[in-house]
Motif scaffolding. Structure first.
Motif, PDB file in Angstrom:
ATOM      1  N   THR A 141      -0.079   4.470   1.767  1.00  0.00           N
ATOM      2  CA  THR A 141      -0.367   5.216   3.043  1.00  0.00           C
ATOM      3  C   THR A 141      -0.513   4.358   3.654  1.00  0.00           C
ATOM      4  O   THR A 141      -0.768   2.931   3.668  1.00  0.00           O
ATOM      5  CB  THR A 141      -1.802   5.702   2.229  1.00  0.00           C
ATOM      6  OG1 THR A 141      -3.081   4.196   2.877  1.00  0.00           O
ATOM      7  CG2 THR A 141      -2.406   6.410   0.978  1.00  0.00           C
TER       8      THR A 141
ATOM      9  N   GLN B 236      -3.892   1.888   4.427  1.00  0.00           N
ATOM     10  CA  GLN B 236      -3.985   0.519   3.069  1.00  0.00           C
ATOM     11  C   GLN B 236      -2.731  -0.244   3.293  1.00  0.00           C
ATOM     12  O   GLN B 236      -2.649  -0.966   2.918  1.00  0.00           O
ATOM     13  CB  GLN B 236      -2.876   1.390   1.337  1.00  0.00           C
ATOM     14  CG  GLN B 236      -4.193   2.236   0.969  1.00  0.00           C
ATOM     15  CD  GLN B 236      -4.161   3.383  -0.529  1.00  0.00           C
ATOM     16  OE1 GLN B 236      -2.899   2.933  -0.744  1.00  0.00           O
ATOM     17  NE2 GLN B 236      -5.025   3.847  -0.943  1.00  0.00           N
ATOM     18  N   TYR B 237      -1.866   0.417   3.994  1.00  0.00           N
ATOM     19  CA  TYR B 237      -0.934  -0.529   4.168  1.00  0.00           C
ATOM     20  C   TYR B 237      -0.761  -1.821   5.069  1.00  0.00           C
ATOM     21  O   TYR B 237      -0.838  -3.026   5.215  1.00  0.00           O
ATOM     22  CB  TYR B 237       0.804  -0.359   4.103  1.00  0.00           C
ATOM     23  CG  TYR B 237       1.931  -1.170   4.921  1.00  0.00           C
ATOM     24  CD1 TYR B 237       2.031  -1.831   4.120  1.00  0.00           C
ATOM     25  CD2 TYR B 237       1.608  -1.245   6.644  1.00  0.00           C
ATOM     26  CE1 TYR B 237       3.206  -3.144   4.746  1.00  0.00           C
ATOM     27  CE2 TYR B 237       3.422  -1.703   7.179  1.00  0.00           C
ATOM     28  CZ  TYR B 237       3.783  -2.635   6.432  1.00  0.00           C
ATOM     29  OH  TYR B 237       3.985  -3.347   6.905  1.00  0.00           O
TER      30      TYR B 237
ATOM     31  N   GLY C 106      -3.256  -4.333   3.562  1.00  0.00           N
ATOM     32  CA  GLY C 106      -2.566  -5.400   2.878  1.00  0.00           C
ATOM     33  C   GLY C 106      -2.290  -6.178   3.915  1.00  0.00           C
ATOM     34  O   GLY C 106      -2.125  -6.822   3.485  1.00  0.00           O
TER      35      GLY C 106
ATOM     36  N   GLY D 270       0.998  -1.127   0.315  1.00  0.00           N
ATOM     37  CA  GLY D 270      -0.008   0.137   0.653  1.00  0.00           C
ATOM     38  C   GLY D 270       0.928   0.935  -0.118  1.00  0.00           C
ATOM     39  O   GLY D 270       2.027   1.246   0.655  1.00  0.00           O
TER      40      GLY D 270
END
Length: 253
Positions: free
Chosen positions: A138, A141-142, A145, A136
């Motif tokens: 951001t 997001q990371y 993931g 990701g």
């Protein structure tokens, strides 16, 4: 007077730190190895590749959402030192960890660290660039993931040392659900607050930056660690003296 003393102390620290680091490194090369205080979290990290070989599942190393071109550079490099310290063993055993990142510069750095041992031996056939994954761009997001990765890959352990915020709690919670051995480390108070109840071992603040010295035992790293301890004592002494002088100035007015 007190303010001037603090300014002088800061100048002295800036000048003394590189000299002290060189002197301590030289002493270590001559056999004067320092006695380091125990950091169980880093002892756990060193044993994770062996567990991966036994179980057939890789260790997961997360160096956070930072990169090496911004304000999180130092803490990202500290997290990346974990990758560097296990790279040779990973190349020797053929059981590399899976490293996850959220920044392109961190991706390149981690890939290079895992590739170096293969390059030195002149055979990179055992190196797989997919051992480092960008999940990701951001922090959240990371985290999403990484949560998904842990749930599907079932790694043998979950090491999270680097640039994190409160989103790291999502990753740690998934690790708890999977029953993983977890090690966390951050300089962000929000990350530490959510990591504390979830991980088995926690590196707090400056302990994160001590990781290279503990894991690699290189004279340059150990010397730098000793120099940092020395300058810390100098700063504390200067601040205490400044406080005393300020109190005396107030009483004598």
């Amino acid at each position: 007077m007190a303010q001037q003393l603090v300014q002088i102390g800061l100048i002295v620290v800036v000048l003394v730190l590189p000299i002290a680091s060189w002197v301590f490194s030289l002493a270590i090369r001559r056999g004067r190895v320092p006695q380091l205080r125990p950091l169980p979290a880093l002892d756990i990290v060193q044993g994770q590749l062996g567990r991966g070989i036994e179980t057939g599942h890789p260790a997961h190393i997360s160096i956070g959402a930072g990169g090496i071109a911004g304000e999180d550079t130092l803490v990202t490099l500290a997290g990346a030192s974990i990758v560097d310290s296990v790279a040779q063993e990973a190349a020797d055993t053929g059981a590399p960890p899976t490293v996850t990142v959220a920044d392109g510069t961190a991706l390149i750095l981690a890939q290079d660290m895992l590739r170096r041992p293969h390059t030195r031996r002149g055979d990179i056939s055992g190196y797989d660039p997919l051992d480092v994954q960008l999940l990701g761009v951001t922090p959240f997001q990371y985290a999403a993931g990484a949560l998904e990765f842990i749930g599907h890959a079932h790694p043998v352990s979950n090491v999270m040392i680097g640039s994190f915020g409160p989103e790291v709690g999502l990753i740690a919670e998934q690790g708890v659900r999977e029953g993983l051995t977890q090690v966390g480390g951050s300089v962000d108070a929000r990350a530490l607050a959510v990591l504390h109840p979830s991980v088995d071992h926690l590196l707090i603040g400056e302990d994160v930056f001590a990781a290279p010295a503990y894991l690699d035992q290189r004279p340059s790293h150990l010397g730098r660690l000793q120099a940092q301890d020395l300058t810390r004592f100098v700063l504390v002494g200067v601040i205490l003296l400044a406080v005393i002088l300020q109190a005396l100035e107030t009483l004598l007015r």
